[in-house]
Design an enzyme around this catalytic site. Structure first.
Site, mmCIF file in Angstrom:
data_model
loop_
_atom_site.group_PDB
_atom_site.id
_atom_site.type_symbol
_atom_site.label_atom_id
_atom_site.label_comp_id
_atom_site.label_asym_id
_atom_site.label_seq_id
_atom_site.Cartn_x
_atom_site.Cartn_y
_atom_site.Cartn_z
ATOM 1 N N GLY A 10 0.784 -1.155 -0.083
ATOM 2 C CA GLY A 10 0.039 -0.016 -0.046
ATOM 3 C C GLY A 10 0.841 1.310 -0.078
ATOM 4 C CB SER A 36 2.245 -4.719 6.282
ATOM 5 O OG SER A 36 2.604 -4.776 7.672
ATOM 6 C CE LYS A 75 11.111 17.766 -11.242
ATOM 7 N NZ LYS A 75 11.487 16.401 -11.215
ATOM 8 N N PRO A 93 15.061 21.889 -17.676
ATOM 9 C CG PRO A 93 14.725 23.719 -19.314
ATOM 10 C CD PRO A 93 15.731 22.615 -18.702
ATOM 11 C CB ILE A 362 6.280 8.653 -9.223
ATOM 12 C CG1 ILE A 362 6.204 8.263 -7.715
ATOM 13 C CG2 ILE A 362 4.842 8.802 -9.664
ATOM 14 C CD1 ILE A 362 6.264 9.593 -6.769
ATOM 15 C CE1 TYR A 451 13.655 -0.489 -29.398
ATOM 16 C CE2 TYR A 451 15.599 -0.954 -28.162
ATOM 17 C CZ TYR A 451 14.876 -1.159 -29.229
ATOM 18 O OH TYR A 451 15.408 -2.085 -30.138
HETATM 19 P P1 FAD Z 1 6.980 0.922 -0.774
HETATM 20 O O1 FAD Z 1 6.639 2.301 -0.423
HETATM 21 O O2 FAD Z 1 8.407 0.253 0.019
HETATM 22 O O3 FAD Z 1 5.654 0.214 -0.124
HETATM 23 C C1 FAD Z 1 5.782 -1.204 0.078
HETATM 24 C C2 FAD Z 1 4.453 -1.819 0.702
HETATM 25 O O4 FAD Z 1 4.386 -3.013 0.565
HETATM 26 C C3 FAD Z 1 4.043 -1.249 2.023
HETATM 27 O O5 FAD Z 1 2.819 -0.603 2.187
HETATM 28 C C4 FAD Z 1 4.270 -2.278 3.122
HETATM 29 O O6 FAD Z 1 3.334 -2.271 4.056
HETATM 30 C C5 FAD Z 1 3.725 -3.384 1.867
HETATM 31 N N1 FAD Z 1 4.476 -4.463 2.436
HETATM 32 C C6 FAD Z 1 5.578 -5.068 2.362
HETATM 33 N N2 FAD Z 1 5.435 -6.622 2.760
HETATM 34 C C7 FAD Z 1 4.250 -6.837 3.030
HETATM 35 C C8 FAD Z 1 3.653 -7.946 3.711
HETATM 36 N N3 FAD Z 1 4.329 -9.173 3.803
HETATM 37 N N4 FAD Z 1 2.376 -8.069 3.663
HETATM 38 C C9 FAD Z 1 1.431 -6.934 3.271
HETATM 39 N N5 FAD Z 1 2.119 -5.789 3.048
HETATM 40 C C10 FAD Z 1 3.416 -5.790 2.786
HETATM 41 N N6 FAD Z 1 10.539 8.454 -7.073
HETATM 42 C C11 FAD Z 1 10.176 9.308 -7.475
HETATM 43 O O7 FAD Z 1 9.461 9.316 -8.593
HETATM 44 N N7 FAD Z 1 10.605 10.877 -7.316
HETATM 45 C C12 FAD Z 1 11.305 10.885 -6.291
HETATM 46 O O8 FAD Z 1 12.042 12.048 -5.895
HETATM 47 C C13 FAD Z 1 12.118 9.814 -5.585
HETATM 48 N N8 FAD Z 1 12.923 9.533 -4.621
HETATM 49 C C14 FAD Z 1 13.292 8.506 -4.106
HETATM 50 C C15 FAD Z 1 14.216 8.731 -3.302
HETATM 51 C C16 FAD Z 1 14.842 7.361 -2.436
HETATM 52 C C17 FAD Z 1 15.926 7.453 -1.570
HETATM 53 C C18 FAD Z 1 14.352 5.981 -2.920
HETATM 54 C C19 FAD Z 1 14.676 5.012 -2.461
HETATM 55 C C20 FAD Z 1 13.351 6.096 -3.803
HETATM 56 C C21 FAD Z 1 12.927 7.478 -4.395
HETATM 57 N N9 FAD Z 1 11.677 7.320 -5.343
HETATM 58 C C22 FAD Z 1 11.360 8.358 -6.107
HETATM 59 C C23 FAD Z 1 11.066 5.915 -5.730
HETATM 60 C C24 FAD Z 1 9.648 5.945 -4.857
HETATM 61 O O9 FAD Z 1 9.976 6.445 -3.409
HETATM 62 C C25 FAD Z 1 9.002 4.775 -5.137
HETATM 63 O O10 FAD Z 1 8.942 4.560 -6.596
HETATM 64 C C26 FAD Z 1 7.734 4.726 -4.602
HETATM 65 O O11 FAD Z 1 7.513 5.317 -3.138
HETATM 66 C C27 FAD Z 1 6.777 3.495 -4.450
HETATM 67 O O12 FAD Z 1 7.359 2.654 -3.512
HETATM 68 P P2 FAD Z 1 6.643 1.373 -3.460
HETATM 69 O O13 FAD Z 1 5.048 1.667 -3.332
HETATM 70 O O14 FAD Z 1 6.850 0.554 -4.521
HETATM 71 O O15 FAD Z 1 7.151 0.557 -2.060
#
Ligand code: FAD
Length: 518
Positions: A10, A36, A75, A93, A362, A451
């Site tokens: 989530g 979770s 932005k 830009p 994202i 690509y």
């Molecule tokens: P997460 O946010 O890690 O979510 C994982 C989910 O899985 C959580 O809800 C957790 O509770 C759930 N989960 C895990 N295990 C279980 C389980 N066993 N049971 C139930 N639920 C579970 N992207 C941008 O576009 N711009 C940015 O500026 C940018 N900056 C970033 C900076 C850093 C340092 C990093 C590391 C990433 C950055 N990103 C950025 C990428 C961006 O943060 C992610 O693409 C975005 O937050 C998506 O994360 P996610 O949902 O894939 O994973």
């Protein structure tokens, strides 16, 4: 047909996927999202790419509906500081290069440059708006240049592939608030939300996922499973065993430390850009939201410890970082060999990631979701659909990888071991040949990574010129042209930028009204 979908996770990826599928298929495809309460989200990801507006438009959400709830801001560019040398900066830009007599203004700038203005100030209007902290919109909501808005003011159900202009801005937003906003939006429209831990993933005799077992809600079955569990890759890697291919040989940053810092935006104003400041062992992002700044140091653990990185970040931010809690993050840089395996599709950090430079996390999520809808599985699970999907996801990640490698390769810094090491680092396949051509002439659409990966050739021009690695000589053909049209366009751009700085409200003024619901 696929009659049900379960999303595990989530974070931003999980909720973007859930709301997008709900907006696409409505009640015809029940979507359940399991998240979770104990496993935290990554907690960062607050700067975006200009294509993200298609996501909000697709859901039918106008800016005044979601931005105030997520501390949203505009932005217009990324400001690169100290990548060329201490005290230097330039903007990348969201703006294409104009063309005079068949050659881009970047080509003409190389020929006509009199040392008076940086190339980005000479070739674009957005850097002037950034320096003056302007909003891209007038108080009545009108975009500063109407012709750039291919969608009109009403949200439309378009995708990133229908973007035919370069839309001039993206957003900054609070990642946690966005996930909360989308969770609320999605559940009101029929997404089933289950707050629970997945403790087991069940597979049938073919190895396909048949169900997930939760701690308190028992087993949940579905036809299609989407892994949004972040760097853990609970379904795609841990259960299905899909190998993860690291990009760290070409992009070595593997850690980050982030802080959330309160800011008095009324007093200080708001910069309409993300800043990427080069440091001794990596770079620091600064993302201005309405009410606080998101900041973090991205670095390589080969050159710097977490304690050193945190100390450097706190010193960079100054006294207002004193009470901010540090979030230390290990980054998994690379991609799954395949992001779609059997009946499981990984989206978000579970699929792949290339470090946050240029804010593409994202963008990858949105790309993954749009591609999933385009390749949606049929009753027979035609393997060609999964293959097409996997190819498109892999190419997109690898294209961005190459663009990011260019940032380090083209940087003229070599004042620390970290920056020195960039000189000898391996390049992705095919890039060395392209670099050689760019040393002879600026990139164009026919000479960049071939690509779709979100970036157009003008972005490559910006980075080469901004980082101090332009071609050795201006384009030879320009020596035979007169250049009057280019001079006229440079003068017009300068006037246009000055007029916009006069006419547009500041980003703070505009957002203060939007956030107050006026
Ligand atoms: P997460 O946010 O890690 O979510 C994982 C989910 O899985 C959580 O809800 C957790 O509770 C759930 N989960 C895990 N295990 C279980 C389980 N066993 N049971 C139930 N639920 C579970 N992207 C941008 O576009 N711009 C940015 O500026 C940018 N900056 C970033 C900076 C850093 C340092 C990093 C590391 C990433 C950055 N990103 C950025 C990428 C961006 O943060 C992610 O693409 C975005 O937050 C998506 O994360 P996610 O949902 O894939 O994973």
């Amino acid at each position: 047909m696929v009659n049900s979908v379960v999303i595990v996770g989530g974070g931003t990826a999980g909720w973007m996927t859930a709301t997008y599928l709900q907006a696409t298929f409505g009640d015809r495809l029940p979507v359940t999202l399991v998240e979770s309460a104990d496993v935290p989200t990554v907690g960062v990801g607050e700067a975006t790419f200009s294509t993200v507006r298609h996501f909000f438009d697709y859901l039918g959400l106008a800016e005044h509906e979601w931005m105030p709830a997520c501390n949203g801001s505009y932005k217009l560019a990324i400001r690169f500081e100290n990548w060329r040398g201490q005290g230097e900066h330039f903007y990348h830009p969201f703006e294409r290069l104009r063309v005079a007599d068949g050659f881009s203004l970047a080509d003409w700038w190389l020929k006509l440059d009199d040392g008076e203005r940086r190339f980005d100030e000479a070739c674009y209007v957005l850097p002037a708006l950034c320096e003056a902290k302007r909003s891209p919109k007038q108080f009545d909501g009108e975009l500063f240049e109407r012709s750039l808005h291919d969608g009109g003011d009403r949200p439309r159900r378009t995708t990133m592939f229908q973007q035919d202009t370069q839309f001039p801005y993206a957003y900054h937003f609070d990642a946690a608030r966005l996930a909360g906003f989308l969770a609320d939006f999605g559940t009101r429209r029929g997404v089933r939300r289950v707050l629970d831990d997945v403790v087991e993933v069940r597979q049938d005799e073919r190895g396909w996922i048949s169900g997930i077992v939760t701690r308190e809600h028992g087993e949940i079955e579905a036809d299609l499973f989407i892994d949004c569990t972040g760097f853990r890759g609970l379904l795609i890697n841990k259960t299905l065993g899909e190998p993860f291919e690291s990009f760290q040989d070409v992009l070595p940053n593997d850690r980050a430390v982030a802080l959330r810092v309160p800011v008095d935006v009324e007093r200080e104003g708001m910069a309409p850009y993300t800043t990427a400041s080069a440091r001794d062992c990596g770079w620091i992002w600064t993302i201005p939201l309405f009410g606080r700044i998101g900041t973090g140091y991205v670095y390589s653990s080969q050159f710097c410890s977490p304690e050193e990185a945190e100390a450097e970040l706190r010193a960079f931010v100054g006294p207002r970082a004193k009470d901010a809690e540090a979030n230390h993050i290990r980054m998994r840089i690379g991609r799954n060999r395949r992001s779609w395996v059997n009946n499981c599709v990984a989206i978000g950090l579970s699929s792949g990631f290339v470090e946050p430079l240029e804010s593409t996390g994202i963008f990858f999520i949105q790309h993954g979701i749009e591609q999933l809808v385009r390749h949606f599985p049929d009753a027979d699970w035609d393997a060609n659909l999964a293959r097409g999907y996997n190819e498109s996801v892999a190419r997109c990640l690898e294209g961005v990888r190459e663009f990011l490698v260019l940032h380090y390769k083209a940087s003229t810094r070599n004042d620390t071991p970290y920056w020195k090491a960039t000189e000898d680092r391996r390049l992705p396949d095919g890039m060395a040949e392209r670099l050689r051509l760019w040393e002879a002439r600026l990139p164009d659409a026919s000479s960049v990574y071939p690509y779709y990966h979100g970036f157009e050739s003008y972005s490559y021009d910006v980075m080469l010129l901004g980082l101090g690695r332009p071609p050795a000589r201006p384009h030879a053909a320009l020596g035979l042209l007169e250049g009057g049209e280019a001079r006229r366009q440079f003068a017009e751009l300068r006037e246009h930028a000055a007029r916009l700085v006069e006419e547009l409200p500041s980003q703070y003024e505009y957002l203060a009204r939007l956030h107050a619901g006026r």
